[in-house]
Design a protein around this motif. Structure first.
Motif, PDB file in Angstrom:
ATOM      1  N   ASN A 161       0.825  -1.229   0.000  1.00 50.74           N
ATOM      2  CA  ASN A 161       0.000   0.000   0.000  1.00 50.74           C
ATOM      3  C   ASN A 161       0.849   1.265   0.000  1.00 50.74           C
ATOM      4  N   GLN A 162       2.132   1.140   0.301  1.00 55.66           N
ATOM      5  CA  GLN A 162       2.978   2.330   0.364  1.00 55.66           C
ATOM      6  C   GLN A 162       3.884   2.494  -0.855  1.00 55.66           C
ATOM      7  N   VAL A 163       3.990   1.428  -1.660  1.00 57.02           N
ATOM      8  CA  VAL A 163       4.849   1.539  -2.855  1.00 57.02           C
ATOM      9  C   VAL A 163       4.135   1.343  -4.182  1.00 57.02           C
ATOM     10  N   PHE A 188       0.552 -11.091   9.890  1.00 55.51           N
ATOM     11  CA  PHE A 188       0.019  -9.729  10.020  1.00 55.51           C
ATOM     12  C   PHE A 188       1.152  -8.780  10.377  1.00 55.51           C
ATOM     13  N   ASN A 189       1.211  -7.653   9.688  1.00 50.80           N
ATOM     14  CA  ASN A 189       2.199  -6.651  10.052  1.00 50.80           C
ATOM     15  C   ASN A 189       1.847  -6.023  11.398  1.00 50.80           C
ATOM     16  N   GLU A 190       2.838  -5.859  12.249  1.00 53.23           N
ATOM     17  CA  GLU A 190       2.679  -5.137  13.527  1.00 53.23           C
ATOM     18  C   GLU A 190       1.306  -5.399  14.149  1.00 53.23           C
ATOM     19  N   ILE A 191       1.067  -6.666  14.451  1.00 53.26           N
ATOM     20  CA  ILE A 191      -0.264  -7.052  14.920  1.00 53.26           C
ATOM     21  C   ILE A 191      -0.688  -6.255  16.164  1.00 53.26           C
ATOM     22  N   GLY A 250      10.302  13.472  15.698  1.00 50.13           N
ATOM     23  CA  GLY A 250      10.165  13.266  17.140  1.00 50.13           C
ATOM     24  C   GLY A 250      10.343  11.821  17.585  1.00 50.13           C
ATOM     25  N   TRP A 251      10.843  10.972  16.690  1.00 51.22           N
ATOM     26  CA  TRP A 251      11.043   9.564  17.067  1.00 51.22           C
ATOM     27  C   TRP A 251      12.414   9.467  17.735  1.00 51.22           C
ATOM     28  N   GLN A 252      12.439   9.045  18.970  1.00 49.17           N
ATOM     29  CA  GLN A 252      13.685   9.051  19.752  1.00 49.17           C
ATOM     30  C   GLN A 252      14.633   7.933  19.319  1.00 49.17           C
ATOM     31  N   ALA A 309       3.410   5.634   6.349  1.00 46.74           N
ATOM     32  CA  ALA A 309       2.154   5.062   6.844  1.00 46.74           C
ATOM     33  C   ALA A 309       1.385   6.081   7.669  1.00 46.74           C
ATOM     34  N   SER A 310       2.055   6.707   8.619  1.00 44.79           N
ATOM     35  CA  SER A 310       1.315   7.525   9.591  1.00 44.79           C
ATOM     36  C   SER A 310       1.026   8.937   9.120  1.00 44.79           C
ATOM     37  N   THR A 311       1.827   9.472   8.198  1.00 47.62           N
ATOM     38  CA  THR A 311       1.592  10.861   7.776  1.00 47.62           C
ATOM     39  C   THR A 311       1.263  10.984   6.288  1.00 47.62           C
ATOM     40  N   SER A 312       1.343   9.884   5.566  1.00 43.06           N
ATOM     41  CA  SER A 312       1.060   9.855   4.118  1.00 43.06           C
ATOM     42  C   SER A 312       1.976  10.778   3.309  1.00 43.06           C
TER      43      SER A 312
HETATM   44  C1  BG6 Z   1       5.844   0.705  10.705  1.00 42.66           C
HETATM   45  C2  BG6 Z   1       4.962   0.229   9.590  1.00 42.66           C
HETATM   46  O1  BG6 Z   1       5.072   0.984  11.788  1.00 42.66           O
HETATM   47  O2  BG6 Z   1       6.514   1.916  10.546  1.00 42.66           O
HETATM   48  C3  BG6 Z   1       5.288   0.795   8.232  1.00 42.66           C
HETATM   49  O3  BG6 Z   1       4.934  -1.181   9.524  1.00 42.66           O
HETATM   50  C4  BG6 Z   1       5.627   2.254   8.368  1.00 42.66           C
HETATM   51  O4  BG6 Z   1       4.206   0.553   7.370  1.00 42.66           O
HETATM   52  C5  BG6 Z   1       6.849   2.394   9.269  1.00 42.66           C
HETATM   53  O5  BG6 Z   1       5.812   2.921   7.162  1.00 42.66           O
HETATM   54  C6  BG6 Z   1       7.361   3.806   9.433  1.00 42.66           C
HETATM   55  O6  BG6 Z   1       6.334   4.644   9.829  1.00 42.66           O
HETATM   56  P1  BG6 Z   1       5.945   5.951   9.039  1.00 42.66           P
HETATM   57  O7  BG6 Z   1       4.703   6.420   9.652  1.00 42.66           O
HETATM   58  O8  BG6 Z   1       7.084   6.889   9.198  1.00 42.66           O
HETATM   59  O9  BG6 Z   1       5.764   5.538   7.627  1.00 42.66           O
END
Ligand code: BG6
Length: 490
Positions: A21-23, A192-195, A361-363, A443-446
């Motif tokens: 879905n992201q590529v 499943f990814n990151e269930i 902001g990801w540490q 994924a989180s910010t599109s």
């Molecule tokens: C993981 C997901 O949580 O983090 C990916 O499995 C995602 O799909 C990745 O892309 C990085 O997160 P983000 O929000 O920066 O794309």
């Protein structure tokens, strides 16, 4: 008898990871249906230090709008970076870096566009045949996630998502089709990814719209139970089609440490860490851990199960444990007392004053990866696979197509050093796939401009650009890491 290991094991699976879905893009090509990922619209005003509200809680209205062609909004995941048409070129670049493996996912909606059909879509199946053949041409081992945040939207709108037991049947039908079709081409699967992410964004993971569920915890854990059963049934199907196949679980692992030595902080950390480890505990051991009864009672959750669920989960645990690792955060039992410490270290964590953070902001905590590997291996004694790790950053293309992403190299280098430490500690880790080995839609910010890749894609957040692929400095660096099996990291 007891020899200390000093190098990465021979045959270590170095590679990169993405999700369909992201590529892929090509959202309306080849009979593909709409997935839950296709309804996230782009918000250019989203502050960097926050997840989008939509990511955390999708509404009915947003889902409806996304299906209305008269609404003028932009949906980035429908376009991805057009891997669908560029896969040959992209895989050739992966091969040039020396990838031993490529973690990817199959878009469920290419195979079952709505999810409830009885027969699969041949055009979708043929696409992945071509992709796997291309990978095999270069001896790149595909590692395939059956469901990575891309379930059919129809299963959410018509059935209410994974809360509904019928989803088990639909998923298992889909899993049966793909594991049988590709049994000679794919050896490693993840169900499943990151269930555990269903805790944080239930729409993407479960197709659950929170508005429908005043008691959302009930919906989440019921959905999780259905996924556990579905995962075990998919594992069964996989083993029956190819006894050599290996099936893994996949969790999002964020190392959590107590903010202080206050026993309340320590206890709060253990409780919070279980939000992730509960899921692997079930999938690795094949049964609910002892702490489940109290945990669910505290949340006022009563699970509906069926006869046979327990047995199938026991009979088909996973073979290996895979996880994503990006960051760590601290936990306090009294965060309200800590002014300025609360940030978007996701999931309500507390800032750790010893760590720096990415622009989002990801540490950044490379040593936390060694801890994660040791903790998971001590707990499960199963082979581990790091299926995601990487740095989302803004890249600048300088004259002559130079992209000097030393910051990404630094991040990866420090993490890989810690994997080696864990190998020396005795941890059995058999592979590492850097996330977003080619730039993708976040994924989180599109966003596309939150870039992770070794390969730059000339495309902005609004899908404008030539989509030309450009090698970053990290491309050459990673190639050398792979060639030397992790010995040369400078
Ligand atoms: C993981 C997901 O949580 O983090 C990916 O499995 C995602 O799909 C990745 O892309 C990085 O997160 P983000 O929000 O920066 O794309």
């Amino acid at each position: 008898m007891l020899n200390v290991k000093t190098t990465f094991p021979e045959g270590f699976l170095w590679g990169g990871a993405t999700a369909a879905n992201q590529v892929e893009g090509a959202w309306d090509i080849g009979g593909k249906g709409l997935s839950v990922a296709d309804v996230y619209s782009f918000d250019e005003n989203l502050p960097k230090d926050r997840w989008s509200d939509q990511w955390l809680m999708m509404t009915h209205n947003q889902v409806k709008e996304a299906q209305d062609p008269s609404v003028e909004k932009f949906y980035p995941k429908r376009h991805g970076v057009d891997f669908y048409h560029h896969y040959k070129e992209d895989i050739a670049l992966f091969a040039e870096m020396g990838f031993k493996c490529y973690r990817m996912s199959i878009a469920w909606t290419r195979i079952f566009p709505n999810g409830d059909e009885l027969e699969p879509n041949e055009e979708g199946l043929a696409f992945y045949d071509r992709v796997f053949d291309e990978l095999r041409k270069y001896n790149i081992e595909p590692i395939v996630t059956i469901s990575h945040y891309e379930m059919p939207l129809h299963l959410s709108t018509e059935y209410g998502g994974w809360v509904n037991r019928k989803l088990v049947e639909f998923y298992v039908r889909y899993a049966n089709v793909v594991v049988n079709r590709y049994k000679d081409k794919v050896k490693y699967w993840m169900t499943f990814n990151e269930i555990n992410s269903l805790n944080h964004h239930p729409f993407t993971s479960l197709g659950v719209v929170e508005e429908n569920h005043p008691h959302i915890e009930q919906a989440k854990y019921q959905g999780a139970h259905h996924q556990f059963v579905a995962s075990a049934l998919a594992t069964k199907a996989c083993k029956e089609s190819n006894p050599e196949a290996k099936v893994g679980c996949m969790i999002s692992y964020q190392l959590l440490v107590p903010y202080s030595c206050d026993p309340d902080d320590v206890q709060a950390t253990i409780q919070k860490q279980r939000n992730a480890l509960f899921f692997s505990d079930v999938q690795v051991r094949g049964y609910y851990p002892a702490y489940t009864a109290r945990m669910l009672a505290d949340k006022n959750v009563v699970l509906e199960t069926e006869p046979g669920d327990e047995q199938i989960m026991r009979d088909y645990p996973v073979d290996y444990v895979s996880f994503s690792y990006y960051m760590s955060s601290a936990v306090s039992a009294h965060p309200e007392k800590l002014e300025g410490a609360v940030g978007n270290v996701l999931i309500g964590g507390i800032k750790n004053p010893y760590l720096s953070a990415s622009e989002w902001g990801w540490q950044i905590d490379p040593k936390g990866l060694r801890t994660a590997l040791n903790q998971l291996y001590d707990r499960y004694q199963k082979p581990l696979f790091i299926s995601e790790n990487g740095l989302g950053a803004i890249d600048v293309v300088q004259e002559g197509d130079v992209i000097d992403d030393e910051y990404r190299i630094d991040y990866l280098r420090e993490h890989i050093k810690q994997i080696k430490e864990a190998v020396i500690d005795g941890v059995d880790v058999f592979g590492y796939t850097s996330w977003g080995c080619i730039d993708i839609v976040s994924a989180s910010t599109s966003q596309v401009t939150k870039r992770y890749g070794f390969i730059y894609v000339d495309q902005d957040d609004m899908n404008k650009g030539t989509k030309r692929r450009v090698k970053k400095k990290s491309f050459h660096w990673y190639r050398n890491v792979i060639t030397t099996n992790g010995e040369e990291l400078e």
